[in-house]
Design an enzyme around this catalytic site. Structure first.
Site, PDB file in Angstrom:
ATOM      1  N   ALA A  29       4.165   3.832   0.904  1.00 27.84           N
ATOM      2  CA  ALA A  29       4.928   4.263   2.090  1.00 27.84           C
ATOM      3  C   ALA A  29       5.997   3.192   2.376  1.00 27.84           C
ATOM      4  CB  ALA A  29       4.021   4.487   3.298  1.00 27.84           C
ATOM      5  N   SER A  49       4.683   1.038   7.698  1.00 32.51           N
ATOM      6  CA  SER A  49       4.340   2.329   7.093  1.00 32.51           C
ATOM      7  C   SER A  49       3.710   3.244   8.138  1.00 32.51           C
ATOM      8  CB  SER A  49       3.362   2.112   5.941  1.00 32.51           C
ATOM      9  OG  SER A  49       3.901   1.163   5.059  1.00 32.51           O
ATOM     10  N   GLN A  92     -10.229  -2.512   2.934  1.00 34.10           N
ATOM     11  CA  GLN A  92      -9.673  -3.191   4.105  1.00 34.10           C
ATOM     12  C   GLN A  92      -9.561  -2.267   5.319  1.00 34.10           C
ATOM     13  OE1 GLN A  92      -5.816  -4.092   1.978  1.00 34.10           O
ATOM     14  NE2 GLN A  92      -4.958  -3.848   4.017  1.00 34.10           N
ATOM     15  N   GLY A 125      11.531  -3.062   4.928  1.00 35.14           N
ATOM     16  CA  GLY A 125      10.803  -4.340   4.978  1.00 35.14           C
ATOM     17  C   GLY A 125      10.265  -4.685   3.596  1.00 35.14           C
ATOM     18  N   HIS A 126       9.627  -3.700   2.938  1.00 39.07           N
ATOM     19  CA  HIS A 126       9.110  -3.943   1.584  1.00 39.07           C
ATOM     20  C   HIS A 126      10.260  -4.261   0.624  1.00 39.07           C
ATOM     21  CE1 HIS A 126       5.861  -1.121   3.113  1.00 39.07           C
ATOM     22  NE2 HIS A 126       5.159  -2.165   2.732  1.00 39.07           N
ATOM     23  N   MET A 156       0.849  -1.200   0.000  1.00 38.45           N
ATOM     24  CA  MET A 156       0.000   0.000   0.000  1.00 38.45           C
ATOM     25  C   MET A 156       0.887   1.254   0.000  1.00 38.45           C
ATOM     26  SD  MET A 156      -3.434  -0.954   2.054  1.00 38.45           S
ATOM     27  CE  MET A 156      -2.835  -0.803   3.701  1.00 38.45           C
TER      28      MET A 156
HETATM   29  O1  PAF Z   1      -0.044  -5.651   3.865  1.00 41.15           O
HETATM   30  C1  PAF Z   1      -0.456  -4.789   3.067  1.00 41.15           C
HETATM   31  O2  PAF Z   1       0.219  -3.794   2.749  1.00 41.15           O
HETATM   32  C2  PAF Z   1      -1.847  -4.959   2.478  1.00 41.15           C
HETATM   33  O3  PAF Z   1      -2.713  -5.531   3.397  1.00 41.15           O
HETATM   34  C3  PAF Z   1      -1.865  -5.695   1.137  1.00 41.15           C
HETATM   35  C4  PAF Z   1      -1.402  -7.135   1.290  1.00 41.15           C
HETATM   36  C5  PAF Z   1      -0.978  -4.976   0.139  1.00 41.15           C
HETATM   37  C6  PAF Z   1      -3.289  -5.712   0.596  1.00 41.15           C
HETATM   38  O4  PAF Z   1      -3.784  -4.431   0.412  1.00 41.15           O
END
Ligand code: PAF
Length: 290
Positions: free
Chosen positions: A32, A188, A61, A36-37, A30
């Site tokens: 930011a 984030s 969500q 980790g990403h 999502m």
């Molecule tokens: O973990 C996240 O950033 C979100 O929940 C995901 C898996 C990208 C789904 O929107």
């Protein structure tokens, strides 16, 4: 790195790349982005020939509208980081591209008890929204591997279930949580913390380490209570501190000393809600400054 906004373009671009390359790693985010990403992107590049990442702040969500409004957006820096780290395709769809028929959830995913415990209890509808978006993103990107972080432990379990429910033939790779020196899990949401709150937030990891150090076979009630009280003395408002079986998230109050367990925490500092978890292996660890 190719940046695309439309699903049809992602599909046709992947089709071209797949003429010569056979594996595709997908990293959904999502935005930011933090280390980790990036560790997920690195892992994907290690294993797969094509790496695709998405940035989409998924409205379905967020059970709390304010949380959605305050979700940090750092797109320019995200693009810079992904480019620098060798991501091949970045998919940045708009809401109508992901939800052409609107954001009212049409399909229900049978997540069983995973939907109503822990995060599911405190964030009703959250995991249905996660499944909705991940399912759509997987249909578009059709990867061989999916990379997600252990920090969202319950989300990992939910996505594992989603892959089974929808018969996706995709290998799920769960990467360990990256932490700041203080122990604070990278997230984030940390962007919403001020300096003092960031220092305070490190107490969450300390609490998890206390649990890891003190756990022993028998009743776990007292230990959980103690951990909760510790967090309250550090000015948190905990939603839960729970201990569960690591491979299915069934909560446990009594431990046989053998089953692998995970401790999970969700707590507020001010209006920022943080989650974290640790696998409990009943091994002594050194905890400083408690
Ligand atoms: O973990 C996240 O950033 C979100 O929940 C995901 C898996 C990208 C789904 O929107």
């Amino acid at each position: 790195m190719i940046i695309l906004k439309y699903a049809a373009d992602v599909i046709s671009q992947l089709k071209k790349l797949r003429l010569t390359k056979s594996s595709t790693g997908f990293v959904p985010t999502m935005g930011a982005l933090h280390k980790g990403h990036i560790s997920l992107v690195e892992k994907s590049k290690e294993i797969c020939e094509i790496t695709i990442c998405s940035i989409f702040i998924n409205p379905t969500q967020f059970n709390n509208a304010d949380d959605l409004k305050k979700y940090p957006v750092t797109l320019e820096n995200d693009i810079y980081l992904l480019e620098k780290n060798g991501c091949d395709i970045l998919f940045i769809p708009g809401v109508s591209e992901i939800y052409p028929e609107g954001t009212t959830l049409k399909k229900h995913f049978d997540l069983g008890y995973l939907q109503s415990i822990l995060e599911g209890k405190f964030r009703p509808g959250h995991f249905q929204g996660v499944c909705q978006v991940v399912c759509r993103l997987l249909q578009i990107t059709n990867p061989t591997h999916l990379f997600i972080g252990q920090k969202d432990y319950q989300q990992c379990m939910v996505i594992k279930r989603l892959l089974e429910l929808e018969n996706f033939n995709i290998e799920l790779i769960i990467s360990p949580t990256l932490r700041k020196k203080s122990g604070l899990a990278m997230s984030s949401r940390n962007l919403r913390l001020n300096k003092q709150q960031k220092e305070q937030a490190a107490e969450i990891y300390k609490t998890l380490l206390i649990l890891q150090q003190k756990i022993k076979p028998g009743s776990l009630q007292y230990l959980k209570k103690e951990a909760e009280e510790y967090l309250i003395t550090k000015n948190f408002k905990p939603d839960y501190i729970e201990i569960a079986e690591a491979d299915n998230l069934k909560t446990v109050n009594q431990w046989n000393g053998l089953t692998e367990l995970v401790a999970l925490v969700a707590a507020f500092i001010g209006d920022v809600r943080l989650i974290d978890n640790i696998l409990l292996k009943n091994q002594p660890v050194s905890i400083r400054n408690l």
